[in-house]
Design a protein around this motif. Structure first.
Motif, PDB file in Angstrom:
ATOM      1  N   VAL A  10      -4.527   6.412   0.739  1.00  0.00           N
ATOM      2  CA  VAL A  10      -3.851   5.131   0.602  1.00  0.00           C
ATOM      3  C   VAL A  10      -4.359   4.442  -0.651  1.00  0.00           C
ATOM      4  N   GLU A  11      -3.419   3.982  -1.483  1.00  0.00           N
ATOM      5  CA  GLU A  11      -3.796   3.170  -2.637  1.00  0.00           C
ATOM      6  C   GLU A  11      -3.868   1.725  -2.173  1.00  0.00           C
ATOM      7  N   LEU A  12      -5.029   1.116  -2.355  1.00  0.00           N
ATOM      8  CA  LEU A  12      -5.262  -0.255  -1.919  1.00  0.00           C
ATOM      9  C   LEU A  12      -4.773  -1.239  -2.981  1.00  0.00           C
ATOM     10  N   PRO A  13      -4.557  -2.501  -2.601  1.00  0.00           N
ATOM     11  CA  PRO A  13      -4.037  -3.495  -3.554  1.00  0.00           C
ATOM     12  C   PRO A  13      -4.871  -3.649  -4.827  1.00  0.00           C
ATOM     13  N   ASP A  14      -6.177  -3.412  -4.741  1.00  0.00           N
ATOM     14  CA  ASP A  14      -7.028  -3.562  -5.929  1.00  0.00           C
ATOM     15  C   ASP A  14      -7.020  -2.331  -6.836  1.00  0.00           C
ATOM     16  N   GLU A  19       0.973   5.290   0.722  1.00  0.00           N
ATOM     17  CA  GLU A  19       0.272   6.376   1.419  1.00  0.00           C
ATOM     18  C   GLU A  19       0.865   7.713   1.013  1.00  0.00           C
ATOM     19  N   MET A  68       0.833  -1.182   0.000  1.00  0.00           N
ATOM     20  CA  MET A  68       0.000   0.000   0.000  1.00  0.00           C
ATOM     21  C   MET A  68       0.880   1.250   0.000  1.00  0.00           C
ATOM     22  N   SER A 113      -7.941   0.751  -5.922  1.00  0.00           N
ATOM     23  CA  SER A 113      -8.840   1.792  -5.437  1.00  0.00           C
ATOM     24  C   SER A 113      -8.117   2.616  -4.373  1.00  0.00           C
ATOM     25  N   PHE A 114      -8.774   3.668  -3.904  1.00  0.00           N
ATOM     26  CA  PHE A 114      -8.160   4.574  -2.937  1.00  0.00           C
ATOM     27  C   PHE A 114      -9.059   4.749  -1.726  1.00  0.00           C
ATOM     28  N   SER A 115      -8.430   4.980  -0.590  1.00  0.00           N
ATOM     29  CA  SER A 115      -9.125   5.248   0.656  1.00  0.00           C
ATOM     30  C   SER A 115      -8.425   6.422   1.322  1.00  0.00           C
TER      31      SER A 115
END
Length: 66
Positions: free
Chosen positions: A42-46, A3, A1, A48-50
Motif C-alpha cells: 500500500v502506498e501511504l499518503p506521505d 494497493e 491509498m 511511503s509504502f507498507s
C-alpha cells in the motif's frame, strides 16, 4: 491509498528498489515471490509504502515430519 500485489510492485521497481522501499532485503523479496505469498503493498499518503500478507484465519501451520 493505492494497493497492489507484491509481484506488481516488484515488476515496476525491481527487487532491490522494492526491498529498499519496504525496509527488507532483496533476498526476502525473492523468497516471498518464490513462495507465492499473498502480500499486498500500500502506498501511504506521505509517499511511503507498507506491506501486509493476507492469510486464512485461523492460520494452519504445516507440521514437520518427525
Amino acid at each position: 491509498m493505492i494497493e497492489t500485489s507484491l509481484q506488481s510492485f516488484v515488476e515496476g521497481r525491481g527487487q532491490s528498489e522494492a526491498a529498499r522501499l519496504l525496509g527488507v532485503t532483496a533476498p526476502a523479496i525473492h523468497k516471498a515471490l518464490a513462495a507465492n505469498r499473498d502480500i499486498r503493498v500500500v502506498e501511504l499518503p506521505d509517499g511511503s509504502f507498507s506491506a501486509g500478507e493476507l492469510r486464512p484465519f485461523p492460520s494452519q501451520r504445516k507440521s514437520k515430519a518427525a
